[in-house]
Write a protein that holds these residues in place. Sequence first.
Motif, PDB file in Angstrom:
ATOM      1  N   MET A 128       0.760  -1.041   0.109  1.00 36.80           N
ATOM      2  CA  MET A 128      -0.150  -0.049  -0.058  1.00 36.80           C
ATOM      3  C   MET A 128       0.790   1.290   0.126  1.00 36.80           C
ATOM      4  O   MET A 128       0.293   2.301  -0.042  1.00 36.80           O
ATOM      5  N   PHE A 129       2.336   1.033   0.141  1.00 37.47           N
ATOM      6  CA  PHE A 129       3.034   2.273   0.385  1.00 37.47           C
ATOM      7  C   PHE A 129       3.418   2.910  -0.954  1.00 37.47           C
ATOM      8  O   PHE A 129       3.489   4.084  -1.212  1.00 37.47           O
ATOM      9  N   VAL A 130       3.483   2.286  -2.217  1.00 37.39           N
ATOM     10  CA  VAL A 130       3.960   2.385  -3.232  1.00 37.39           C
ATOM     11  C   VAL A 130       3.110   1.707  -4.434  1.00 37.39           C
ATOM     12  O   VAL A 130       3.312   0.752  -4.785  1.00 37.39           O
ATOM     13  N   LEU A 131       2.208   2.319  -4.928  1.00 36.54           N
ATOM     14  CA  LEU A 131       1.162   1.573  -5.943  1.00 36.54           C
ATOM     15  C   LEU A 131       1.897   1.586  -7.398  1.00 36.54           C
ATOM     16  O   LEU A 131       2.549   2.427  -7.903  1.00 36.54           O
ATOM     17  N   PRO A 132       1.679   0.605  -7.858  1.00 34.88           N
ATOM     18  CA  PRO A 132       1.960   0.269  -9.474  1.00 34.88           C
ATOM     19  C   PRO A 132       1.755   1.643 -10.285  1.00 34.88           C
ATOM     20  O   PRO A 132       0.518   2.061  -9.929  1.00 34.88           O
ATOM     21  N   GLY A 133       2.676   2.109 -10.987  1.00 35.87           N
ATOM     22  CA  GLY A 133       2.265   3.354 -11.899  1.00 35.87           C
ATOM     23  C   GLY A 133       2.587   4.567 -11.112  1.00 35.87           C
ATOM     24  O   GLY A 133       2.869   5.754 -11.851  1.00 35.87           O
ATOM     25  N   THR A 134       3.097   4.356  -9.827  1.00 39.22           N
ATOM     26  CA  THR A 134       3.468   5.705  -9.160  1.00 39.22           C
ATOM     27  C   THR A 134       4.818   6.310  -9.642  1.00 39.22           C
ATOM     28  O   THR A 134       5.920   5.601  -9.897  1.00 39.22           O
ATOM     29  N   LYS A 135       4.858   7.410  -9.856  1.00 37.25           N
ATOM     30  CA  LYS A 135       6.009   7.977 -10.684  1.00 37.25           C
ATOM     31  C   LYS A 135       6.980   8.292  -9.379  1.00 37.25           C
ATOM     32  O   LYS A 135       6.848   9.131  -8.596  1.00 37.25           O
ATOM     33  N   CYS A 136       8.122   8.022  -9.399  1.00 41.68           N
ATOM     34  CA  CYS A 136       9.288   8.181  -8.446  1.00 41.68           C
ATOM     35  C   CYS A 136      10.032   9.425  -8.608  1.00 41.68           C
ATOM     36  O   CYS A 136      11.230   9.405  -8.748  1.00 41.68           O
ATOM     37  N   THR A 137       9.524  10.359  -8.349  1.00 40.04           N
ATOM     38  CA  THR A 137       9.993  11.753  -8.855  1.00 40.04           C
ATOM     39  C   THR A 137      10.961  12.206  -7.766  1.00 40.04           C
ATOM     40  O   THR A 137      11.889  12.888  -8.027  1.00 40.04           O
ATOM     41  N   ASP A 138      11.119  11.540  -6.652  1.00 42.53           N
ATOM     42  CA  ASP A 138      12.007  11.922  -5.608  1.00 42.53           C
ATOM     43  C   ASP A 138      13.268  10.828  -5.487  1.00 42.53           C
ATOM     44  O   ASP A 138      14.042  11.043  -4.853  1.00 42.53           O
ATOM     45  N   LEU A 139      13.358  10.093  -6.714  1.00 45.64           N
ATOM     46  CA  LEU A 139      14.544   9.312  -6.837  1.00 45.64           C
ATOM     47  C   LEU A 139      15.984   9.940  -6.817  1.00 45.64           C
ATOM     48  O   LEU A 139      16.842   9.580  -6.030  1.00 45.64           O
ATOM     49  N   PRO A 140      16.111  11.145  -7.419  1.00 37.38           N
ATOM     50  CA  PRO A 140      17.617  11.752  -7.394  1.00 37.38           C
ATOM     51  C   PRO A 140      17.941  12.334  -5.878  1.00 37.38           C
ATOM     52  O   PRO A 140      18.961  12.231  -5.728  1.00 37.38           O
ATOM     53  N   ASP A 141      16.689  12.689  -5.304  1.00 37.00           N
ATOM     54  CA  ASP A 141      16.953  13.346  -3.698  1.00 37.00           C
ATOM     55  C   ASP A 141      17.415  12.165  -2.910  1.00 37.00           C
ATOM     56  O   ASP A 141      18.222  12.307  -2.154  1.00 37.00           O
ATOM     57  N   GLU A 142      16.820  10.882  -3.296  1.00 36.32           N
ATOM     58  CA  GLU A 142      16.881   9.725  -2.444  1.00 36.32           C
ATOM     59  C   GLU A 142      18.385   9.292  -2.814  1.00 36.32           C
ATOM     60  O   GLU A 142      19.015   8.784  -1.593  1.00 36.32           O
ATOM     61  N   VAL A 143      18.660   9.341  -3.884  1.00 32.75           N
ATOM     62  CA  VAL A 143      20.057   8.857  -4.345  1.00 32.75           C
ATOM     63  C   VAL A 143      20.983   9.526  -3.369  1.00 32.75           C
ATOM     64  O   VAL A 143      22.027   8.922  -2.977  1.00 32.75           O
ATOM     65  N   GLU A 144      20.885  11.079  -3.452  1.00 35.55           N
ATOM     66  CA  GLU A 144      21.879  11.702  -2.538  1.00 35.55           C
ATOM     67  C   GLU A 144      21.935  11.356  -1.161  1.00 35.55           C
ATOM     68  O   GLU A 144      23.035  11.559  -0.655  1.00 35.55           O
ATOM     69  N   THR A 145      21.075  10.933  -0.560  1.00 29.93           N
ATOM     70  CA  THR A 145      20.773  10.450   0.925  1.00 29.93           C
ATOM     71  C   THR A 145      21.870   9.194   0.952  1.00 29.93           C
ATOM     72  O   THR A 145      22.192   9.003   2.215  1.00 29.93           O
ATOM     73  N   TYR A 146      21.882   8.530  -0.013  1.00 32.42           N
ATOM     74  CA  TYR A 146      22.849   7.306   0.001  1.00 32.42           C
ATOM     75  C   TYR A 146      24.333   7.602  -0.313  1.00 32.42           C
ATOM     76  O   TYR A 146      25.094   6.631  -0.555  1.00 32.42           O
ATOM     77  N   ALA A 147      24.733   8.733  -0.497  1.00 34.19           N
ATOM     78  CA  ALA A 147      26.110   9.130  -1.041  1.00 34.19           C
ATOM     79  C   ALA A 147      27.204   8.526  -0.155  1.00 34.19           C
ATOM     80  O   ALA A 147      28.220   8.183  -0.664  1.00 34.19           O
ATOM     81  N   ASP A 148      26.826   8.336   1.194  1.00 31.47           N
ATOM     82  CA  ASP A 148      28.127   7.822   2.006  1.00 31.47           C
ATOM     83  C   ASP A 148      27.468   6.487   2.447  1.00 31.47           C
ATOM     84  O   ASP A 148      28.470   5.950   3.503  1.00 31.47           O
ATOM     85  N   ASN A 149      26.789   5.890   1.995  1.00 33.30           N
ATOM     86  CA  ASN A 149      26.399   4.563   2.292  1.00 33.30           C
ATOM     87  C   ASN A 149      27.522   3.622   1.805  1.00 33.30           C
ATOM     88  O   ASN A 149      27.560   3.556   0.691  1.00 33.30           O
ATOM     89  N   PRO A 150      27.898   2.744   2.730  1.00 37.86           N
ATOM     90  CA  PRO A 150      29.105   1.805   2.085  1.00 37.86           C
ATOM     91  C   PRO A 150      28.562   0.770   1.502  1.00 37.86           C
ATOM     92  O   PRO A 150      29.369  -0.011   0.476  1.00 37.86           O
ATOM     93  N   HIS A 151      27.381   0.478   1.106  1.00 38.53           N
ATOM     94  CA  HIS A 151      26.559  -0.505   0.477  1.00 38.53           C
ATOM     95  C   HIS A 151      25.982   0.020  -1.028  1.00 38.53           C
ATOM     96  O   HIS A 151      25.479  -0.962  -1.674  1.00 38.53           O
ATOM     97  N   PHE A 152      26.208   1.166  -1.285  1.00 36.71           N
ATOM     98  CA  PHE A 152      25.678   2.032  -2.558  1.00 36.71           C
ATOM     99  C   PHE A 152      26.646   2.474  -3.318  1.00 36.71           C
ATOM    100  O   PHE A 152      27.433   3.293  -2.637  1.00 36.71           O
ATOM    101  N   TYR A 153      26.618   2.230  -4.608  1.00 36.15           N
ATOM    102  CA  TYR A 153      27.827   2.736  -5.341  1.00 36.15           C
ATOM    103  C   TYR A 153      27.296   3.499  -6.627  1.00 36.15           C
ATOM    104  O   TYR A 153      26.293   3.024  -7.212  1.00 36.15           O
TER     105      TYR A 153
END
Length: 208
Positions: free
Chosen positions: A51-76
């Motif tokens: 119920m959190f993300v329905l099919p077809g939902t446009k993930c417009t926040d993806l660029p901002d979310e990627v920025e939050t993982y900049a220092d995550n040691p498991h994301f490259y």
Amino acid sequence: QDGQRFVTEGLTNYYTTVANAVQSQKEVFSIASQDCFDHYMNDGCDVGFGMFVLPGTKCTDLPDEVETYADNPHFYTADTVEELAGKIGLDADAVKASVEAYNALCAKKEDAECGKSGDFMIALENGPFYAARIMPNVLNTMGGISIDHDCRVVDSDYNVVENLYCCGMDASGFQGETYGISISGSCQGVAVCTGRIAGQKAAEHAAA
């Protein structure tokens, strides 16, 4: 672990099965490209998340979310597949060959390698490229210890094991192969209910 695609990505909807697949490898990474991100942002996600993300939902926040993982040691992130392979410690030639083979399958919209539906196949052609380390995580049990209506543990023949109670996600019967993620708070409800029953029945048994 060898820089090769070894399972269909759609297996992630089958939690126990995908966990077994991941654990068969020393290391597992999910690789995506800007092509995937553009699709999710402009056309919407193909598969929802309960119920959190329905099919077809446009993930417009993806660029901002990627920025939050900049220092995550498991994301490259990297500009090329070869550079990305170097960052995650895999053979660059093997990863490049695997990506090129997958892109060829995407062009045909037919996954002869792992059987993924062509509707969900997006070629990894344009950078930046992204990789996330995949690791199994424990959310709740799929199966677990068998109990009766009083939350008493039963053996394989459904005989009660005396003085032993079980509750919450350690007890089976509520979940099977998949997890009802679309039912928000379902685990908490079962934990509170069976915990209360187990406590009451254990107290009654001790006082008898």
